[in-house]
Design an enzyme around this catalytic site. Sequence first.
Site, short mmCIF file in Angstrom:
data_model
loop_
_atom_site.label_atom_id
_atom_site.label_comp_id
_atom_site.label_asym_id
_atom_site.label_seq_id
_atom_site.Cartn_x
_atom_site.Cartn_y
_atom_site.Cartn_z
N THR A 196 1.10 -1.43 -0.08
CA THR A 196 -0.29 0.14 0.02
C THR A 196 0.96 1.33 0.12
O THR A 196 0.55 2.37 -0.43
CB THR A 196 -1.49 0.32 1.64
N HIS A 217 9.56 -1.44 2.13
CA HIS A 217 10.34 -1.45 3.54
C HIS A 217 9.85 -3.66 3.65
O HIS A 217 9.23 -3.68 3.26
CB HIS A 217 8.99 -0.70 4.04
#
Length: 112
Positions: A93, A98
């Site tokens: 999203t 990450h």
Amino acid sequence: MTMCVFCEIINGNIPSTKVYEDDMMLAFKDLNPVAPVHFLCVPKKHIESANDVDELNSVYVKHIFEKIPEIAKSQGISSYRIINNCGSDAGQTVMHLHFHVIGGVELGEKLI
Ligand code: AMP
Ligand code: ZN
């Protein structure tokens, strides 16, 4: 330069609960934790996803993985799961590479 929510966190324009920081990476607590320990490790360079890791920027990924054990230890865990969602179909999203580190609970063997 591309700006995104994680770039804004890195630049200090959006607050976060930092658990580790150096010149190449930032680790901070996930806003919506799925386990007692849930932090995100992000490179201090806007790399969109794992699809965009290349020979020039993979040093950031290397560095993050070298640091995860000590960050996890500082959060009280030595057993944990590292997750990267790559692309929207995989649940990514925030389009800034990450790695979720989750632990502090029995996670079991099943991935999903
Ligand atoms: P992903 O679905 O893999 O892209 O993960 C994005 C993660 O970022 C989610 O687990 C969100 O809860 C988390 N997140 C989004 N905005 C923030 C924020 N401002 N601070 C901390 N975590 C955030
Ligand atoms: Zn970014």
